[in-house]
Design an enzyme around this catalytic site. Sequence first.
Site, mmCIF file in Angstrom:
data_model
loop_
_atom_site.group_PDB
_atom_site.id
_atom_site.type_symbol
_atom_site.label_atom_id
_atom_site.label_comp_id
_atom_site.label_asym_id
_atom_site.label_seq_id
_atom_site.Cartn_x
_atom_site.Cartn_y
_atom_site.Cartn_z
ATOM 1 N N CYS A 1 0.826 -1.226 -0.126
ATOM 2 C CA CYS A 1 0.093 -0.021 -0.213
ATOM 3 C C CYS A 1 0.965 1.248 0.000
ATOM 4 O O CYS A 1 1.513 1.562 -1.102
ATOM 5 C CB CYS A 1 -0.970 -0.115 1.190
ATOM 6 S SG CYS A 1 -2.398 1.156 0.896
ATOM 7 N N HIS B 1 -3.519 -5.121 0.979
ATOM 8 C CA HIS B 1 -3.161 -5.648 2.242
ATOM 9 C C HIS B 1 -3.155 -7.358 2.369
ATOM 10 O O HIS B 1 -3.984 -7.800 2.825
ATOM 11 C CB HIS B 1 -3.844 -5.155 3.278
ATOM 12 C CG HIS B 1 -3.484 -3.456 3.448
ATOM 13 N ND1 HIS B 1 -2.588 -2.936 4.501
ATOM 14 C CD2 HIS B 1 -4.236 -2.674 2.820
ATOM 15 C CE1 HIS B 1 -2.578 -1.757 4.432
ATOM 16 N NE2 HIS B 1 -3.481 -1.281 3.411
ATOM 17 N N GLU C 1 -1.717 -8.842 4.710
ATOM 18 C CA GLU C 1 -1.554 -9.166 6.245
ATOM 19 C C GLU C 1 -2.974 -9.455 6.923
ATOM 20 O O GLU C 1 -3.161 -10.164 7.932
ATOM 21 C CB GLU C 1 -0.600 -7.938 7.019
ATOM 22 C CG GLU C 1 -1.231 -6.859 7.087
ATOM 23 C CD GLU C 1 -1.206 -6.091 5.753
ATOM 24 O OE1 GLU C 1 -0.978 -6.354 4.869
ATOM 25 O OE2 GLU C 1 -1.062 -4.751 6.178
HETATM 26 N N1 LIG Z 1 -3.131 1.667 3.801
HETATM 27 C C1 LIG Z 1 -2.436 2.592 3.233
HETATM 28 O O1 LIG Z 1 -1.218 2.388 3.208
HETATM 29 C C2 LIG Z 1 -2.729 3.754 2.610
HETATM 30 C C3 LIG Z 1 -1.761 4.618 2.012
HETATM 31 C C4 LIG Z 1 -2.092 6.096 1.513
HETATM 32 N N2 LIG Z 1 -2.485 6.872 2.856
HETATM 33 C C5 LIG Z 1 -3.598 5.902 0.800
HETATM 34 O O2 LIG Z 1 -4.445 6.504 1.114
HETATM 35 O O3 LIG Z 1 -3.480 5.381 -0.425
#
Ligand SMILES: NC(=O)CC[C@H](N)C(=O)O
Length: 528
Positions: free
Chosen positions: A90, A179, A181
């Site tokens: 991310c 994600h 995880e």
């Molecule tokens: N979950 C995250 O790592 C989000 C990354 C970044 N803040 C976004 O909104 O894209």
Amino acid sequence: MSSEPVEVSNVFDTILILDFGSQYSHLITRRLRECHVYAEMLPCTQKISELSWKPKGVILSGSPYSVYADDAPHVDPAVFDLGVPILGICYGLQEIAWTHNNRAGVTASSEREYGHATIHVHEQENPLFAGIDNFQVWMSHGDKLSALPNGFSIAASTDNSPYAAISNVEQQIWGIQFHPEVSHTTKGTQLLENFAVKICGASTNWNMKNFIGTEIERIRQLVGPHAEVIGAVSGGVDSTVAAKLLNEAIGDRFHAILVDNGVMRLNEVETVHKTLTAGLGINLTVVDASEEFLNNLKDVSDPEKKRKIIGNTFIRVFEREAAKITPKAGDEIEFLLQGTLYPDVIESISFKGPSQTIKTHHNVGGLLDDMKLKLIEPLRELFKDEVRELGELMGIPHDLVWRHPFPGPGIAIRILGPVSPPQIEIARKADYIFIEEIRKAGLYDKISQAFACLLPVKSVGVMGDQRTYEQVIALRAIETKDFMTADWFEFDYQFLKTVSRRIVNEVRGVARVVYDVTSKPPATVEWE
Ligand SMILES: NC(=O)CC[C@H](N)C(=O)O
Ligand SMILES: Nc1ncnc2c1ncn2[C@@H]1O[C@H](COP(=O)(O)OP(=O)(O)OP(=O)(O)O)[C@@H](O)[C@H]1O
Ligand SMILES: O=c1[nH]c(=O)c2[nH+]cn([C@@H]3O[C@H](COP(=O)(O)O)[C@@H](O)[C@H]3O)c2[nH]1
Ligand SMILES: [Mg+2]
């Protein structure tokens, strides 16, 4: 033999997780350890040159920040010169794109994406997706890549995210927008395992059996052949496992101290004493300080004041006891054992800034500054379930290993209002009956923690045609993985009926029993 104590990351192949403050960062560590790969999390500000070990691979976590913001955290560029594989998750993906695109190529998206998405894998031969076909992933982002960095290819996409996974196999860099995880990503653990094992070549030798041997050796090196160690031991699983490790490493040069603070559970001091000495061969002194604790707690109702008083009294008692011990070599004790677990460490290193204090956990660690003792924290790298596995392997009885956690301030924070011997007696008896019935029903191991709380309100009842006007017991039983969030346990009515009848009949001073049906949050586990 070197004089520097060996770090766990020097012994086991380690995946380094750099934390940018995502609420899921620690789960990356957990998932890898479940695959028997050792992983350690450090803040994203970690300077690579200051690491005393070399990771087998690096994972950059998610983050609440946007990479293009002025105050956004950025990774030490030396990470890309380590010559090991890198996976960005991310924000981590966005950070990779940003740094490989001359600080461009990441923008706020008009469509933010939270929740499920289906991934279409384009590069079946990409080792990150080995054995993984199209699958469900969990997304949580508002920013997106607007361009593919040079040298990268698109490994997978979703309907919303054309760059859901990118990779540069030559430079050994991968980035994913979702994600892996969180449990909602169906093949997430497999993907992390692919990264750690297939791509980084990390060995899968992280298990508690291997840990025992290296840890005992580590303690021996740290303490040396003569120094002596003192440690507070409660009979809880953490301090018992830590004490057992010390006992194996240095025998009776380790001095365990159990403080009877007057607010332990019914028969607890005797039981713990027996288990630790006769059962486990630990060199243990029991100090009866109950009068001192109860005097200090007299007429105190405020929960935070109770916690502080108990914490401070623990320190005073402990210091006094430490001073009584004369080591065979040298003139004072050199080390202090603490049962610190990895979640405590994560809490303190996490890249989030200070969080608000909800309650002050009593802290024996307050001893440090005064006593100039050096710390030994053998469980510092472990999660609670790993500690339990370790305990089982070291021959600590099942019942002790699976005991519900019991807070240091004991039932003092389960008696609302002032703590006095008559109130302690009521709370103890009610708690004992509740736990006894839970065990009888075979529910103890299904519940994470259960206890009785004595409320400072009186209510009217009728017993044997007589009017009664007595206090209320609140029962609390919760299910949780990490104690950060919790749900109340769903007993059947018959069970609650039995417990309620027994408590009102057998414990003088109780007229009513209620069951607490509040989750955490908004409540906490303890009532104070
Ligand atoms: N979950 C995250 O790592 C989000 C990354 C970044 N803040 C976004 O909104 O894209
Ligand atoms: N009655 C006590 N006597 C001596 N030390 C204590 C006592 N109560 C708590 N401590 C110390 O405080 C530490 C923190 O308590 P905590 O309850 O978090 O851990 P634990 O009791 O070892 O395990 P568990 O979380 O399973 O109860 C303990 O590890 C122990 O060092
Ligand atoms: O050793 C401890 N000293 C403390 O001061 C303390 N306060 C809460 N707890 C335990 O922590 C877990 C979460 O509890 P809360 O939701 O009430 O914060 C639950 O398991 C609580 O029993 C403590 N443990
Ligand atoms: Mg405890």
